[in-house]
Design an enzyme around this catalytic site. Structure first.
Site, mmCIF file in Angstrom:
data_model
loop_
_atom_site.group_PDB
_atom_site.id
_atom_site.type_symbol
_atom_site.label_atom_id
_atom_site.label_comp_id
_atom_site.label_asym_id
_atom_site.label_seq_id
_atom_site.Cartn_x
_atom_site.Cartn_y
_atom_site.Cartn_z
ATOM 1 N N SER A 82 0.846 -1.191 0.000
ATOM 2 C CA SER A 82 0.000 0.000 0.000
ATOM 3 C C SER A 82 0.881 1.241 0.000
ATOM 4 C CB SER A 82 -0.925 0.010 1.212
ATOM 5 O OG SER A 82 -0.159 0.301 2.366
ATOM 6 N N LYS A 83 0.209 2.395 -0.070
ATOM 7 C CA LYS A 83 0.934 3.660 -0.209
ATOM 8 C C LYS A 83 1.948 3.887 0.909
ATOM 9 C CE LYS A 83 -1.756 6.378 -3.330
ATOM 10 N NZ LYS A 83 -3.194 6.550 -3.349
ATOM 11 N N ARG A 84 1.660 3.318 2.093
ATOM 12 C CA ARG A 84 2.606 3.598 3.188
ATOM 13 C C ARG A 84 3.949 2.914 2.947
ATOM 14 N NH1 ARG A 84 2.555 -0.674 7.036
ATOM 15 N NH2 ARG A 84 1.023 -2.146 6.267
ATOM 16 N N HIS A 85 4.008 1.972 2.005
ATOM 17 C CA HIS A 85 5.287 1.334 1.679
ATOM 18 C C HIS A 85 6.067 2.122 0.631
ATOM 19 C CE1 HIS A 85 2.801 -2.192 3.061
ATOM 20 N NE2 HIS A 85 3.839 -2.254 3.856
ATOM 21 N N GLY A 86 5.424 3.076 0.000
ATOM 22 C CA GLY A 86 6.063 3.837 -1.081
ATOM 23 C C GLY A 86 5.083 3.945 -2.226
#
Ligand code: GLU
Length: 478
Positions: free
Chosen positions: A252-256
């Site tokens: 997800s976005k929190r990983h990049g």
């Protein structure tokens, strides 16, 4: 054997996600390998969540990856329209056919009634399944409901049986469809649900294989039941494992970045990205991981796709992108790097010199956007020093080194790289009691404002006499 026809069917409720990009790639590879057709279909039945900007992003990203489709909304084809929102009448027609033939029915239950059913199931600690109470409504009951202003949905009569199918990746799968209940195929606003529209389209578009993410496995029995009710040919299914982040959670976005366009914007080369994404689940037969799209097509087979999840290793992507960057000819690399250096005054150098700059800094680059910072000291008259460089320039021996460097700068033949290397070699060893490393760091700090960067002889040759003299003088406080 009939023609291989596969599709990617994105819902335009976001930019093209790497998961969808990988599904598109596997479908594309499968089609190309078999000499079949790769179709693009836009699944925009959820009109509120779909928008034009996302459609454009999806098209552009697929094109950037080189995944050109043979039929699609923009180019048409024999089985159009390829956009679901243009087909509402078709879905209505097929829903009516299913009603007429006894496979579907109008359901007038209100939200409150359905909530009540759900609550009862919760109280009894049972999984909720729609009761099917509208299955046998009489005409007069329907009329009464209509008079009350109720708008029906259409539900599919899910048969109760053990349904088996052979998934080309997951193997033999078995479901008890009695646990699924009668599901909605048309909403009360006249739009189809995903499970219904997808079957109508895949049937009309004569899809031979459905290759998609395993999050759709639980939808497959519902879809097969609809094919059976319509008397249509059931395609083969292949469900690919999910893509997980290195921490084993959903990417997800929190990983990049998760959108293909974000990766490309950051400076991942599309061909490197495609290569990396192909390896998320697929293993090359010869173990050689770096492969062009053409080579991947040749080697591709569904059997070589793992049924397990794959891990999106950002480090591996960076490594791979670096490999691709370094393998590009300098002229091509410079072309692609241009947008990352356009903030500088490029007229300071000739086209050839700009290429030399890019070649000089490319070694440690993993994504093209890093080039912006890497070339910074080549531009402008002066350089800004970072803390380490300032320390070096403030050290006691700096003045001695730089005074001599000023002399040296007058001796360089700036068009002769070999001569510069030679002179620098002599210079670094020419100080008694000062380490060669310190000598070079001092000169580097004066010229670039930092301790790390391109090879010093290349920097000197590219900067040229004027800048070199100016920067040494400046560091000397002159
Ligand atoms: N629109 C669906 C999705 O994006 C397509 C699923 C399918 O391939 O059937 O998940």
């Amino acid at each position: 054997m009939s023609e291989v026809r596969v599709r990617i069917a994105p819902s335009p409720s976001g930019n093209l996600h790497v998961g969808t990009a990988r599904t598109a790639l596997f479908n594309y590879l499968f089609a190309k390998k078999a000499g079949g057709k790769f179709v693009l279909r836009v699944e925009d039945t959820d009109l509120e969540r779909s928008n034009e900007a996302y459609i454009k992003n999806i098209f552009d990203s697929l094109k950037a990856m080189g995944l050109n489709w043979d039929e699609g909304p923009d180019i048409g084809g024999p089985f159009g329209p390829y956009t679901q929102s243009e087909k509402f009448e078709t879905y209505k027609k097929y829903a009516q056919k299913l009603i007429d033939e006894g496979y579907a029915y109008e359901c007038y239950c209100t939200q409150e009634e359905l909530e009540e059913e759900k609550q009862t199931a919760i109280n009894e600690k049972k999984a909720y399944i729609y009761s099917g109470k509208c299955r046998e409504l009489t005409e007069s009951q329907k009329t009464k409901y209509k008079r009350e202003g109720r708008k029906p949905v259409i539900r599919f009569k899910m048969p109760s049986k053990i349904m088996k199918f052979k998934d080309l990746i997951k193997g033999e799968l078995e479901f008890n469809t009695a646990l699924m209940g009668d599901f909605v195929i048309m909403k009360s606003n006249g739009t189809p649900t995903y499970n219904f529209a997808v079957v109508i389209d895949d049937m009309q578009m004569q899809m031979s294989h459905i290759i998609r993410g395993e999050d759709h496995i639980s939808n497959t029995p519902k879809q097969i039941a609809i094919y059976e009710a319509l008397g249509a040919k059931i395609p083969e299914f292949a469900h690919v494992g999910m893509i997980l982040a290195p921490d084993r959670t959903k990417l997800s976005k929190r990983h990049g970045a998760t959108a293909v366009s974000d990766f490309i914007e950051q400076g991942y080369l599309p061909e490197a990205f495609v290569n990396f994404v192909a390896l998320l689940g697929w293993t090359p037969s010869d173990g050689v991981e770096i492969k062009s799209l053409e080579e991947i097509i040749k080697d591709f087979s569904i059997e070589a796709i793992s049924p397990s999840n794959s891990i999106f290793e950002f480090d591996k992507l960076n490594w791979m992108n670096g490999q691709y960057i370094r393998s590009l000819p300098n002229e091509e690399l410079t072309k692609r790097a241009l947008k990352y250096i356009e903030k500088y005054d490029l007229t300071e150098y000739t086209k050839e010199k700009i290429e030399e700059i890019i070649a000089a800094v490319k070694e440690p680059i993993t994504v093209l956007s890093e080039i912006t910072d890497a070339v910074e000291y080549f531009f402008g008259e002066d350089v800004e020093c970072n803390v380490e460089a300032l320390d070096i320039l403030n050290a006691s021996e700096a003045k001695t080194i730089l005074s001599k460097a000023l002399n040296l700068a007058n001796q360089f033949d700036y068009n002769n790289h070999e001569q510069i290397i030679e002179k620098l070699g002599e210079f670094r060893k020419s100080f008694e009691g000062i380490k060669p490393k310190t000598v070079m760091w001092t000169l580097r700090s004066a010229l670039t404002g930092r301790l790390k960067g391109a090879d010093l002889s290349s920097i000197i040759s590219i900067l040229g006499k004027e800048k070199v003299l100016h920067r040494i003088k400046k560091a000397l406080g002159e």
